[in-house]
Design a protein around this motif. Structure first.
Motif, PDB file in Angstrom:
ATOM      1  N   PRO A 523       0.809  -1.230   0.000  1.00  0.00           N
ATOM      2  CA  PRO A 523       0.000   0.000   0.000  1.00  0.00           C
ATOM      3  C   PRO A 523       0.838   1.273   0.000  1.00  0.00           C
ATOM      4  CG  PRO A 523      -0.102  -1.106   2.129  1.00  0.00           C
ATOM      5  CD  PRO A 523       0.581  -2.052   1.197  1.00  0.00           C
ATOM      6  N   ALA A 524       2.083   1.225   0.507  1.00  0.00           N
ATOM      7  CA  ALA A 524       2.909   2.427   0.539  1.00  0.00           C
ATOM      8  C   ALA A 524       3.240   2.939  -0.856  1.00  0.00           C
ATOM      9  CB  ALA A 524       4.206   2.152   1.307  1.00  0.00           C
ATOM     10  N   ALA A 525       3.185   2.075  -1.862  1.00  0.00           N
ATOM     11  CA  ALA A 525       3.481   2.486  -3.231  1.00  0.00           C
ATOM     12  C   ALA A 525       2.267   3.064  -3.939  1.00  0.00           C
ATOM     13  CB  ALA A 525       4.003   1.287  -4.032  1.00  0.00           C
ATOM     14  N   TRP A 526       1.126   3.110  -3.251  1.00  0.00           N
ATOM     15  CA  TRP A 526      -0.106   3.584  -3.883  1.00  0.00           C
ATOM     16  C   TRP A 526      -0.714   4.742  -3.097  1.00  0.00           C
ATOM     17  CZ3 TRP A 526      -1.440   1.822  -8.604  1.00  0.00           C
ATOM     18  CH2 TRP A 526      -0.801   0.673  -9.044  1.00  0.00           C
ATOM     19  N   MET A 527       0.134   5.661  -2.676  1.00  0.00           N
ATOM     20  CA  MET A 527      -0.319   6.878  -2.020  1.00  0.00           C
ATOM     21  C   MET A 527      -0.642   7.956  -3.070  1.00  0.00           C
ATOM     22  SD  MET A 527      -0.380   6.396   1.324  1.00  0.00           S
ATOM     23  CE  MET A 527      -1.276   4.931   0.774  1.00  0.00           C
ATOM     24  N   PRO A 528      -1.426   8.953  -2.728  1.00  0.00           N
ATOM     25  CA  PRO A 528      -1.792   9.973  -3.728  1.00  0.00           C
ATOM     26  C   PRO A 528      -0.605  10.661  -4.380  1.00  0.00           C
ATOM     27  CG  PRO A 528      -3.210  10.150  -1.801  1.00  0.00           C
ATOM     28  CD  PRO A 528      -2.152   9.147  -1.457  1.00  0.00           C
ATOM     29  N   TRP A 529       0.541  10.740  -3.694  1.00  0.00           N
ATOM     30  CA  TRP A 529       1.687  11.468  -4.235  1.00  0.00           C
ATOM     31  C   TRP A 529       2.652  10.580  -5.012  1.00  0.00           C
ATOM     32  CZ3 TRP A 529       0.346  11.356   0.965  1.00  0.00           C
ATOM     33  CH2 TRP A 529       0.999  10.394   1.735  1.00  0.00           C
ATOM     34  N   ASN A 530       2.464   9.257  -5.009  1.00  0.00           N
ATOM     35  CA  ASN A 530       3.425   8.411  -5.719  1.00  0.00           C
ATOM     36  C   ASN A 530       2.775   7.319  -6.571  1.00  0.00           C
ATOM     37  OD1 ASN A 530       2.509   6.593  -3.823  1.00  0.00           O
ATOM     38  ND2 ASN A 530       4.494   6.235  -2.856  1.00  0.00           N
ATOM     39  N   TYR A 531       1.453   7.287  -6.666  1.00  0.00           N
ATOM     40  CA  TYR A 531       0.838   6.188  -7.404  1.00  0.00           C
ATOM     41  C   TYR A 531       1.129   6.266  -8.900  1.00  0.00           C
ATOM     42  CZ  TYR A 531      -3.023   8.992  -9.349  1.00  0.00           C
ATOM     43  OH  TYR A 531      -3.760   9.904 -10.047  1.00  0.00           O
ATOM     44  N   ARG A 532       1.311   7.477  -9.420  1.00  0.00           N
ATOM     45  CA  ARG A 532       1.648   7.606 -10.839  1.00  0.00           C
ATOM     46  C   ARG A 532       3.048   7.046 -11.121  1.00  0.00           C
ATOM     47  NH1 ARG A 532      -0.793  10.798 -14.609  1.00  0.00           N
ATOM     48  NH2 ARG A 532      -2.832  11.652 -14.055  1.00  0.00           N
ATOM     49  N   GLU A 533       3.983   7.289 -10.198  1.00  0.00           N
ATOM     50  CA  GLU A 533       5.319   6.730 -10.355  1.00  0.00           C
ATOM     51  C   GLU A 533       5.256   5.208 -10.320  1.00  0.00           C
ATOM     52  OE1 GLU A 533       7.741   8.365  -7.325  1.00  0.00           O
ATOM     53  OE2 GLU A 533       7.453  10.452  -7.958  1.00  0.00           O
ATOM     54  N   THR A 534       4.408   4.662  -9.462  1.00  0.00           N
ATOM     55  CA  THR A 534       4.251   3.210  -9.402  1.00  0.00           C
ATOM     56  C   THR A 534       3.705   2.668 -10.715  1.00  0.00           C
ATOM     57  OG1 THR A 534       3.836   3.342  -7.017  1.00  0.00           O
ATOM     58  CG2 THR A 534       3.148   1.330  -8.129  1.00  0.00           C
ATOM     59  N   LEU A 535       2.769   3.376 -11.318  1.00  0.00           N
ATOM     60  CA  LEU A 535       2.237   2.947 -12.612  1.00  0.00           C
ATOM     61  C   LEU A 535       3.318   2.955 -13.683  1.00  0.00           C
ATOM     62  CD1 LEU A 535      -1.211   4.813 -12.632  1.00  0.00           C
ATOM     63  CD2 LEU A 535      -0.819   2.378 -12.274  1.00  0.00           C
ATOM     64  N   GLN A 536       4.183   3.952 -13.665  1.00  0.00           N
ATOM     65  CA  GLN A 536       5.261   4.025 -14.653  1.00  0.00           C
ATOM     66  C   GLN A 536       6.282   2.907 -14.452  1.00  0.00           C
ATOM     67  OE1 GLN A 536       6.841   7.973 -14.224  1.00  0.00           O
ATOM     68  NE2 GLN A 536       5.277   8.905 -15.530  1.00  0.00           N
ATOM     69  N   GLN A 537       6.628   2.650 -13.202  1.00  0.00           N
ATOM     70  CA  GLN A 537       7.641   1.635 -12.915  1.00  0.00           C
ATOM     71  C   GLN A 537       7.172   0.237 -13.261  1.00  0.00           C
ATOM     72  OE1 GLN A 537       8.585   2.225  -8.802  1.00  0.00           O
ATOM     73  NE2 GLN A 537       9.584   4.217  -9.138  1.00  0.00           N
ATOM     74  N   THR A 538       5.883  -0.001 -13.095  1.00  0.00           N
ATOM     75  CA  THR A 538       5.347  -1.336 -13.400  1.00  0.00           C
ATOM     76  C   THR A 538       4.968  -1.492 -14.865  1.00  0.00           C
ATOM     77  OG1 THR A 538       3.155  -0.559 -12.710  1.00  0.00           O
ATOM     78  CG2 THR A 538       4.507  -1.695 -11.060  1.00  0.00           C
ATOM     79  N   GLY A 539       5.154  -0.416 -15.654  1.00  0.00           N
ATOM     80  CA  GLY A 539       4.856  -0.494 -17.075  1.00  0.00           C
ATOM     81  C   GLY A 539       3.396  -0.412 -17.407  1.00  0.00           C
TER      82      GLY A 539
END
Length: 545
Positions: A523-539
């Motif tokens: 869940p720490a990777a899906w916070m409002p300030w970093n969820y877009r980065e998580t989407l980019q990193q996972t492709g």
């Protein structure tokens, strides 16, 4: 134009005293003028009520205090005209007035952007005008903005052709388009229902009526089932918000009343009776708002039930990691806002200067000259704070700036408070005396910003956060059950945290549903300030509004 009459301020106690004197002895000239002013005011009020063009706003402006608490407006209402202040920023540039000028295209962050190539030219072609030069692409394209209306929830009916064999009776159905699943309501529809209800305060029955008028049946009961279902899916995100909020540097907390029908007439359990002050049974219901800040990030949390803001803050701080420095808590001076910590966790408690200032705003009509000095002192302190913010100072530099400029102002104000009682200029039980006593009793907490780096002036950020649940209370009136209140707290926490961090709450709620499995694992990777980065990193492709 009739000449302006002198403003005469009389409180209810004075009126009662005048009536008693009128029964016993003739009134003097000053008392007569007060009664005459009341007669004139009553006559004007009666005439205005009799005019059909008189509006409620006009009567409210005549009888009620102004909606703004700006020093100049408050003093003007009390009959004191102050010279305009020089509000130019430190860099010397004039700040544009809000509401003037069109919005730039960059302001439409949620708009879909479509690139359109020139119909007959491309970079490198000869200029059709002069036939000599060559055209090249401009850095900034020409912009056209088109705003269209649409229903909040739209529906598409796919009519899949069916063919039946006349011999064996087998039925062959056309395949649905890609992306059309078996679920009737997709993630975007669910996110929009939750956002309208808990982010914009639109009750379920109003959305039902709006959608029905557009030909889309959406019963209120169905909306609640959808909200409850997705709340269970995205709960890990809210739990992680609480954990990360506990590690904050500054905490703001306050509460407001709320109603839960299932608890309105129910008796609290024994555990809550023991926590209630004085051992009395607590019957009130509240929504507590908590805002935690750390490294520029702000997290908003909501808790609804019988517990006060301090008790809910203690619940959050229970998840604070050991070894972190003492956090700062900012709230008003009510004791119920202070957490009772079981472990040895110390906090630095500061009190809101806006609450202290408001006490003088309320008594300004009765003590205009005295309150002018106090309000102007607070105005200077807030101006210095705005100057430090405009310069982008670090917390330590911000503290030094306040110590250099605001410390002398607050020292003079403190000396003035003491002198009013020492020289017997103010009755301690009067409205002004009560306001001064409040300031003296909480002076140490009110001036925390002069001793601790990062300490704020007020708790306005949590007051604004509470408007979210106040809007719900105004439109929906209540929660039906504790579970309903818990669902509302979850969505409000996620939505307002998105707003505080400039994230799109609609996109965020949608992506949390689409990636529920990944959310549950990390869940720490899906916070409002970093969820877009998580989407980019996972492709995963970026969300589209």
């Amino acid at each position: 134009m009739p000449p302006e009459r002198e403003v005469i301020v009389v409180n209810l106690q004075e009126w009662e005293g005048l009536l008693q004197r009128a029964r016993q002895e003739p009134l003097d000239e000053a008392a007569y003028q007060k009664l005459e002013a009341a007669r004139r005011a009553f006559r004007v009020l009666t005439e205005m009520i009799g005019e059909k063009n008189t509006t409620i706003s006009q009567l409210r402006a005549l009888l009620a205090k102004p909606s703004t608490e700006k020093t100049s407006k408050v003093l003007e209402q009390a009959g004191i005209k102050t010279p305009p202040q020089n509000s130019s920023p430190p860099n010397g540039k004039e700040k544009p007035k809000p509401g003037h000028g069109r919005k730039r295209a960059a302001a439409y962050r949620g708009a879909r952007r479509i690139k359109i190539a020139h119909g007959s030219l491309k970079a490198g072609d000869h200029c059709p005008e002069c036939q000599k030069g060559k055209v090249y692409e401009q850095k900034e394209p020409a912009l056209r903005i088109r705003v269209v209306g649409q229903a909040p929830i739209a529906a598409t009916v796919y009519e899949l052709e069916r063919l039946r064999c006349n011999l064996c009776g087998e039925i062959f159905e056309a395949e649905a388009p890609a992306g059309v699943g078996e679920e009737k309501y997709d993630a975007t529809a669910r996110a929009m229902i939750a956002l309208l209800k808990y982010g914009s305060g639109l009750p379920f029955y109003r959305l039902e009526g709006l959608e029905a008028s557009m030909g889309i049946p959406l019963p209120a009961s169905t909306q609640w089932e959808i909200a409850e279902e997705i709340a269970a899916v995205i709960r890990p995100a809210c739990d992680e918000l609480i954990r990360q909020a506990a590690q904050g540097e500054v905490f703001y907390n306050d509460d407001t009343s709320m109603k839960i029908l299932a608890l309105a007439r129910a008796h609290p359990p024994p555990a809550e009776k023991e926590e209630a002050s004085g051992g009395k049974e607590r019957t009130g219901l509240f929504t507590s708002g908590i805002v935690s800040t750390r490294e520029g990030r702000r997290i908003a949390l909501y808790f609804t039930g019988r517990k006060h803001a301090g008790e809910n803050l203690a619940r959050v701080l229970a998840e604070r990691a050991a070894g972190l420095p003492r956090p700062i808590q900012m709230s008003d001076a009510l004791s119920r806002n202070v957490p009772k910590l079981q472990e040895k966790l110390e906090i630095l408690w500061g009190n809101c200067n806006a609450h202290a200032r408001r006490r003088f705003v309320e008594v300004t009509p009765n003590f205009p000259a005295e309150c002018q000095f106090v309000l102007e002192s607070f105005r200077d302190v807030y101006r210095y704070d705005a100057e430090a913010e405009a310069q982008g100072l670090s917390p330590e530099a911000h503290l030094r700036y306040h110590q250099k400029h605001s410390q002398p102002v607050m020292d003079k104000l403190h000396a003035w408070f003491l002198a009013q009682f020492a020289e017997k200029k103010v009755e301690p039980n009067s409205g002004l005396g009560t306001a001064i006593t409040y300031g003296l009793n909480h002076w140490l907490q009110l001036t925390l910003f002069l001793r601790e780096a990062g300490a704020p002036l007020d708790s306005n950020i949590v007051e604004r956060a509470l408007k979210k649940c106040i809007l719900h209370r105004k439109n929906s009136l209540f929660y039906k059950t504790e579970n309903g209140a818990e669902v509302g707290d979850l969505f409000m926490s996620l939505i307002h945290t998105c707003e505080l961090n400039d994230a799109n709450p609609f996109e965020y709620l949608t992506e949390l549903q689409k990636h529920a499995g990944e959310l549950a694992k990390n869940p720490a990777a899906w916070m409002p300030w970093n969820y877009r980065e998580t989407l980019q990193q996972t492709g995963i492709s970026q969300p589209s509004t």
